[in-house]
Design a protein around this motif. Structure first.
Motif, short mmCIF file in Angstrom:
data_model
loop_
_atom_site.label_atom_id
_atom_site.label_comp_id
_atom_site.label_asym_id
_atom_site.label_seq_id
_atom_site.Cartn_x
_atom_site.Cartn_y
_atom_site.Cartn_z
N ASN A 81 0.46 7.67 21.54
CA ASN A 81 0.08 6.98 20.16
C ASN A 81 0.01 8.09 19.13
N VAL A 82 0.15 7.56 18.03
CA VAL A 82 0.10 8.24 16.83
C VAL A 82 -1.09 8.01 15.83
N ALA A 83 -1.73 8.81 14.95
CA ALA A 83 -2.77 8.43 14.25
C ALA A 83 -2.33 8.48 12.61
N LEU A 84 -2.72 7.48 12.01
CA LEU A 84 -2.68 7.34 10.49
C LEU A 84 -3.96 7.65 9.67
N LEU A 85 -4.22 8.62 9.03
CA LEU A 85 -5.43 8.40 8.25
C LEU A 85 -5.31 8.12 6.97
N LEU A 86 -5.71 6.70 6.68
CA LEU A 86 -5.26 6.21 5.51
C LEU A 86 -6.29 5.96 4.24
N THR A 87 -6.00 6.39 3.10
CA THR A 87 -6.78 6.06 1.93
C THR A 87 -6.58 4.60 1.55
N ALA A 88 -7.15 4.12 0.62
CA ALA A 88 -7.02 2.47 0.12
C ALA A 88 -5.39 2.69 -0.67
N ALA A 89 -5.17 3.80 -1.16
CA ALA A 89 -4.02 3.57 -2.05
C ALA A 89 -2.92 3.67 -1.07
N ASP A 90 -3.08 4.35 0.30
CA ASP A 90 -1.97 4.37 1.43
C ASP A 90 -1.95 3.05 1.90
N ILE A 91 -3.09 2.30 2.06
CA ILE A 91 -3.04 0.92 2.81
C ILE A 91 -2.27 -0.04 1.84
N ASP A 92 -2.34 0.29 0.64
CA ASP A 92 -1.83 -0.69 -0.39
C ASP A 92 -0.01 -0.37 -0.46
N ILE A 93 0.43 1.05 -0.21
CA ILE A 93 1.65 1.32 -0.05
C ILE A 93 2.22 0.42 1.31
N LEU A 94 1.50 0.56 2.36
CA LEU A 94 1.87 0.30 3.65
C LEU A 94 1.97 -1.45 3.38
N LEU A 95 1.10 -2.07 2.76
CA LEU A 95 1.05 -3.48 2.72
C LEU A 95 2.38 -3.93 1.88
N ARG A 96 2.78 -3.33 0.96
CA ARG A 96 3.69 -3.53 -0.07
C ARG A 96 4.98 -3.45 0.87
N VAL A 97 5.21 -2.36 1.56
CA VAL A 97 6.50 -2.13 2.26
C VAL A 97 6.63 -3.02 3.27
N THR A 98 5.48 -2.96 4.12
CA THR A 98 5.66 -4.12 5.30
C THR A 98 6.01 -5.69 4.84
N ASN A 99 5.33 -5.89 3.59
CA ASN A 99 5.80 -7.23 2.92
C ASN A 99 7.24 -7.08 2.50
N ASP A 100 7.82 -6.14 2.00
CA ASP A 100 9.22 -6.17 1.65
C ASP A 100 10.31 -6.23 2.89
N LEU A 101 9.60 -5.47 4.16
CA LEU A 101 10.29 -5.59 5.39
C LEU A 101 10.41 -6.99 5.95
N ARG A 102 9.36 -7.64 5.71
CA ARG A 102 9.26 -9.08 6.31
C ARG A 102 9.98 -9.86 5.40
N LEU A 103 10.14 -9.69 3.99
CA LEU A 103 11.00 -10.40 3.17
C LEU A 103 12.45 -10.36 3.45
#
Lengths: 148, 110
Positions: A81-103
């Motif tokens: 396993n790997v661990a990611l320590l995420l801030t709210a801004a990090d989660i926003d980046i992850l959400l946007r990129v995962t959405n682009d990957l989905r699109l």
């Protein structure tokens, strides 16, 4: 997150990098990522793209680069396993990129209706892309729950 | 100093033509009622993600964001905000960066 999932996500994001670098490779995906602002108003749409087009393009690239940095900042959390320590801004980046990957993946699969998640693809060659889409969808849902 | 010619012209006793005035309308003077930011249905974006984006970009409550998301899902579109053109373009660009399909349409009725 499992190390294999982390690797897979990083690999998938490279495809998005590649596409933004070589937009001629898939006009359909690029059109989906950069949809029109003015429907049936070609003159206004052209003016809008001239004014803001390159800025929007750069912002998308910047988000993807921030995503890369996040993915590289993981710490080992056990043998698999790997661990990611995420801030709210990090989660926003992850959400946007995962959405682009989905699109990106959904456009490549030519998904046209809401029933796609209950109907696996008929063509064997589409199956890997379909699994990618399901994987990123679950990841995005988990991130949304974390964010809430 | 030359004396101006004030002698009556051949048309002096004829009535002046009355111009026909068109009624002044809002469109003729370019009055802008604003621009609607319209979000369109999309089979890919997760409903929970759309709610998240509405809350994040417009500061909507969860209830209001959910209302607009359901409107998009059930009716195919939702007007999420009405602004002047510059602001509306800004909102639309941000929605695009989050992967939502959004367009602008001029407000035509009161």
């Amino acid at each position: 997150m499992k190390a294999l999932e982390h690797q897979y996500l990083a690999k998938l994001s490279q495809r998005l990098h590649d596409l933004l670098k070589h937009p001629e490779k898939s006009k359909r995906v690029i059109d989906r990522l950069f949809p029109p602002t003015f429907k049936n108003r070609p003159a206004e749409e052209a003016q809008h793209r001239q004014l803001l087009g390159s800025m929007l393009w750069d912002q998308r690239k910047d988000t993807l680069q921030a995503f890369d940095r996040l993915m590289q900042s993981t710490a080992k959390a056990g043998p698999r396993n790997v661990a990611l320590l995420l801030t709210a801004a990090d989660i926003d980046i992850l959400l946007r990129v995962t959405n682009d990957l989905r699109l990106m993946t959904a456009t490549e699969l030519d998904i046209q209706d809401n029933g796609w998640s209950e109907r696996p693809p008929e063509r064997v060659e589409d199956f890997q892309a379909y699994v990618s889409l399901c994987f990123v969808s679950v990841l995005q849902e988990v991130l949304l729950q974390e964010e809430a | 100093m030359p004396v101006p010619n004030l002698l009556p012209s051949p048309f002096a006793n004829q009535p002046l033509p009355v111009p026909v005035l068109e009624p002044i309308t809002e469109s003729s003077v370019g009055y802008d009622r604003g621009w609607n930011v319209v979000v369109w249905d999309d089979p890919v974006n997760l409903m929970s993600y759309v709610v998240h984006v509405f809350q994040k970009l417009f500061g909507f409550s969860k209830e209001k964001a959910t209302h607009h998301m359901l409107e998009v899902h059930q009716q195919g579109r939702s007007v999420v905000i009405t602004e002047d053109r510059e602001q509306a373009e800004h909102h639309t660009s941000r929605l695009h960066l989050y992967g939502l399909q959004a367009t602008l349409e001029r407000v035509t009725s009161a």
